[in-house]
Write a protein that holds these residues in place. Structure first.
Motif, PDB file in Angstrom:
ATOM      1  N   GLU A 202       0.461 -51.381  -0.969  1.00 33.22           N
ATOM      2  CA  GLU A 202       1.425 -51.669   0.095  1.00 33.22           C
ATOM      3  C   GLU A 202       2.584 -50.668   0.083  1.00 33.22           C
ATOM      4  O   GLU A 202       3.008 -50.170   1.134  1.00 33.22           O
ATOM      5  N   GLU A 203       3.104 -50.362  -1.108  1.00 28.62           N
ATOM      6  CA  GLU A 203       4.212 -49.411  -1.207  1.00 28.62           C
ATOM      7  C   GLU A 203       3.794 -48.016  -0.752  1.00 28.62           C
ATOM      8  O   GLU A 203       4.545 -47.311  -0.059  1.00 28.62           O
ATOM      9  N   LEU A 204       2.602 -47.595  -1.162  1.00 28.64           N
ATOM     10  CA  LEU A 204       2.126 -46.275  -0.749  1.00 28.64           C
ATOM     11  C   LEU A 204       1.883 -46.228   0.754  1.00 28.64           C
ATOM     12  O   LEU A 204       2.151 -45.211   1.408  1.00 28.64           O
ATOM     13  N   ALA A 205       1.379 -47.335   1.310  1.00 28.83           N
ATOM     14  CA  ALA A 205       1.163 -47.396   2.750  1.00 28.83           C
ATOM     15  C   ALA A 205       2.492 -47.299   3.497  1.00 28.83           C
ATOM     16  O   ALA A 205       2.590 -46.630   4.532  1.00 28.83           O
ATOM     17  N   GLN A 206       3.520 -47.961   2.980  1.00 30.38           N
ATOM     18  CA  GLN A 206       4.838 -47.896   3.608  1.00 30.38           C
ATOM     19  C   GLN A 206       5.387 -46.470   3.589  1.00 30.38           C
ATOM     20  O   GLN A 206       6.026 -46.019   4.547  1.00 30.38           O
ATOM     21  N   ALA A 207       5.134 -45.737   2.485  1.00 30.95           N
ATOM     22  CA  ALA A 207       5.602 -44.351   2.403  1.00 30.95           C
ATOM     23  C   ALA A 207       4.967 -43.490   3.486  1.00 30.95           C
ATOM     24  O   ALA A 207       5.534 -42.459   3.878  1.00 30.95           O
ATOM     25  N   SER A 211      -0.229 -49.316   8.068  1.00 33.75           N
ATOM     26  CA  SER A 211      -0.561 -50.633   7.545  1.00 33.75           C
ATOM     27  C   SER A 211      -1.396 -50.464   6.281  1.00 33.75           C
ATOM     28  O   SER A 211      -1.969 -49.398   6.038  1.00 33.75           O
ATOM     29  N   ARG A 212      -1.473 -51.511   5.467  1.00 33.95           N
ATOM     30  CA  ARG A 212      -2.228 -51.421   4.210  1.00 33.95           C
ATOM     31  C   ARG A 212      -3.682 -51.055   4.472  1.00 33.95           C
ATOM     32  O   ARG A 212      -4.247 -50.190   3.804  1.00 33.95           O
ATOM     33  N   SER A 213      -4.316 -51.708   5.436  1.00 31.55           N
ATOM     34  CA  SER A 213      -5.734 -51.469   5.697  1.00 31.55           C
ATOM     35  C   SER A 213      -5.974 -50.073   6.261  1.00 31.55           C
ATOM     36  O   SER A 213      -6.916 -49.378   5.866  1.00 31.55           O
ATOM     37  N   PHE A 215      -4.060 -47.451   5.875  1.00 27.89           N
ATOM     38  CA  PHE A 215      -3.782 -46.478   4.824  1.00 27.89           C
ATOM     39  C   PHE A 215      -4.949 -46.373   3.850  1.00 27.89           C
ATOM     40  O   PHE A 215      -5.403 -45.264   3.508  1.00 27.89           O
ATOM     41  N   ALA A 216      -5.448 -47.527   3.376  1.00 27.36           N
ATOM     42  CA  ALA A 216      -6.535 -47.525   2.395  1.00 27.36           C
ATOM     43  C   ALA A 216      -7.774 -46.838   2.955  1.00 27.36           C
ATOM     44  O   ALA A 216      -8.445 -46.060   2.263  1.00 27.36           O
ATOM     45  N   ALA A 217      -8.079 -47.104   4.224  1.00 22.95           N
ATOM     46  CA  ALA A 217      -9.270 -46.504   4.835  1.00 22.95           C
ATOM     47  C   ALA A 217      -9.099 -44.998   4.990  1.00 22.95           C
ATOM     48  O   ALA A 217     -10.018 -44.222   4.682  1.00 22.95           O
ATOM     49  N   ARG A 218      -7.928 -44.563   5.460  1.00 28.86           N
ATOM     50  CA  ARG A 218      -7.709 -43.130   5.668  1.00 28.86           C
ATOM     51  C   ARG A 218      -7.647 -42.394   4.334  1.00 28.86           C
ATOM     52  O   ARG A 218      -8.146 -41.271   4.201  1.00 28.86           O
ATOM     53  N   PHE A 219      -7.023 -43.014   3.333  1.00 24.46           N
ATOM     54  CA  PHE A 219      -6.924 -42.385   2.021  1.00 24.46           C
ATOM     55  C   PHE A 219      -8.319 -42.146   1.442  1.00 24.46           C
ATOM     56  O   PHE A 219      -8.625 -41.046   0.962  1.00 24.46           O
ATOM     57  N   ALA A 220      -9.166 -43.163   1.485  1.00 31.18           N
ATOM     58  CA  ALA A 220     -10.522 -43.028   0.939  1.00 31.18           C
ATOM     59  C   ALA A 220     -11.322 -41.989   1.711  1.00 31.18           C
ATOM     60  O   ALA A 220     -12.098 -41.220   1.124  1.00 31.18           O
ATOM     61  N   ALA A 221     -11.129 -41.934   3.040  1.00 30.86           N
ATOM     62  CA  ALA A 221     -11.882 -40.981   3.853  1.00 30.86           C
ATOM     63  C   ALA A 221     -11.454 -39.544   3.582  1.00 30.86           C
ATOM     64  O   ALA A 221     -12.295 -38.638   3.551  1.00 30.86           O
ATOM     65  N   ARG A 222     -10.168 -39.303   3.350  1.00 32.08           N
ATOM     66  CA  ARG A 222      -9.671 -37.951   3.150  1.00 32.08           C
ATOM     67  C   ARG A 222      -9.729 -37.494   1.697  1.00 32.08           C
ATOM     68  O   ARG A 222     -10.010 -36.328   1.414  1.00 32.08           O
ATOM     69  N   VAL A 223      -9.457 -38.409   0.763  1.00 32.93           N
ATOM     70  CA  VAL A 223      -9.396 -38.042  -0.650  1.00 32.93           C
ATOM     71  C   VAL A 223     -10.731 -38.261  -1.362  1.00 32.93           C
ATOM     72  O   VAL A 223     -11.026 -37.600  -2.355  1.00 32.93           O
ATOM     73  N   GLY A 224     -11.526 -39.210  -0.858  1.00 35.49           N
ATOM     74  CA  GLY A 224     -12.829 -39.444  -1.465  1.00 35.49           C
ATOM     75  C   GLY A 224     -12.851 -40.540  -2.498  1.00 35.49           C
ATOM     76  O   GLY A 224     -13.890 -40.804  -3.114  1.00 35.49           O
ATOM     77  N   LYS A 225     -11.721 -41.201  -2.713  1.00 34.26           N
ATOM     78  CA  LYS A 225     -11.654 -42.327  -3.651  1.00 34.26           C
ATOM     79  C   LYS A 225     -10.523 -43.250  -3.232  1.00 34.26           C
ATOM     80  O   LYS A 225      -9.576 -42.810  -2.548  1.00 34.26           O
ATOM     81  N   PRO A 226     -10.554 -44.522  -3.631  1.00 38.58           N
ATOM     82  CA  PRO A 226      -9.483 -45.455  -3.259  1.00 38.58           C
ATOM     83  C   PRO A 226      -8.155 -45.068  -3.898  1.00 38.58           C
ATOM     84  O   PRO A 226      -8.126 -44.381  -4.928  1.00 38.58           O
TER      85      PRO A 226
END
Length: 289
Positions: A202-207, A211-213, A215-226
């Motif tokens: 949640e904190e990383l998503a706010q940065a 939204s949490r969901s 952010f988590a989806a985009r992070f995994a898609a771009r970085v390759g891991k949660p």
């Protein structure tokens, strides 16, 4: 963010050499990152254990960021079936890089073994031709400081190529693609700046103003891991740096990077580095990381 990550990798350009006629034998490289600038003709690059032969022509740039063992040769002279026929023999420049940080192997491991940028004349790589000419001048007419000049230019080329590749459409998910993503980059920057903080998704998503969901989806898609997995890797890489370069007890190192239990830190460190912290430290400080 890219600057912070590359600073932690501690790249150091080492040497540059020119290859071409009359010698046509393959030139081998291993144990360090390598950069090849094709000046004329066509070259064939073979990575040990890989069936595919990569070809590159004049103006192309080849980067092997992980240091995979490979050889490069004139495609026509090597019998690789060059489509250039009777065109000019190949000429190219090759440089190598030293990787001076234990964390670098984990950052670079997520990159492909070979990156080829086709035609260095595009706007994203317009500085490559200038850098190539500068290197040629220093090699043909060396003077005081030439070795340092070449090393610095190699560092700049490495960064520029990684930046251009990660910004392209064909980049695989990895930390570099995430660092260059304006919606994900702030989270990576925060994690690398304070790896020991008890970050929540949640904190990383706010940065990132997501939204949490999302952010988590985009992070995994771009970085390759949660996000949580990436945070754990950054913490352990920071711990390795402290073990190598400080006298803090292993338990204090684990606490510094966010572990509340020394046993949990030891288990996680061994899973990532293959050895418990104390043994890894002894070998790393003895020059055997």
């Amino acid at each position: 963010m890219l600057s912070e990550l590359l600073r932690s990798v501690r790249l150091s350009g080492e040497r540059m050499a020119a290859y071409g006629p009359p010698g046509t034998s393959p030139v081998g490289f291993s144990g360090s990152g390598a950069l090849h600038l094709v000046d004329e003709g066509e070259v064939a690059l073979r990575i040990d254990g890989a069936p595919h032969v990569e070809r590159a022509r004049a103006g192309d740039v080849i980067l092997l960021p992980r240091g995979d063992r490979h050889d490069i040769s004139d495609a026509g002279a090597s019998g690789a079936g060059s489509p250039l026929g009777g065109a000019a023999s190949a000429r190219w420049l090759s440089g190598t890089f030293a990787i001076g940080d234990p964390r670098a192997s984990h950052l670079l491991a997520s990159l492909p073994p070979v990156i080829v940028l086709r035609g260095a004349g595009g706007p994203a790589l317009e500085g490559l031709e200038v850098a190539r000419k500068m290197i040629l001048i220093e090699m043909r007419s060396p003077s005081q400081g030439s070795a340092v000049m070449v090393a610095r230019i190699l560092d700049l080329l490495f960064i520029q190529i990684l930046r251009a590749w990660a910004a392209g459409t064909g980049a695989e998910p990895n930390w570099l693609a995430g660092a260059l993503d304006p919606q994900i980059g702030p989270a990576l920057s925060a994690v690398h700046r304070e790896p020991g903080r008890d970050w929540t998704v949640e904190e990383l998503a706010q940065a990132c103003c997501l939204s949490r969901s999302a952010f988590a989806a985009r992070f995994a898609a771009r970085v390759g891991k949660p996000p949580a997995t990436y945070l754990a890797h950054v913490r352990l890489d920071a711990a390795a740096d402290l073990l190598r370069n400080s006298s803090l007890p292993a338990g204090a190192v684990g606490e510094h990077v966010g572990y509340t239990s020394e046993a949990a830190f030891s288990r996680a460190f061994k899973q990532r580095y293959g050895k418990p912290p104390a043994l890894w430290r002894r070998e790393a400080q003895a020059g055997r990381p």
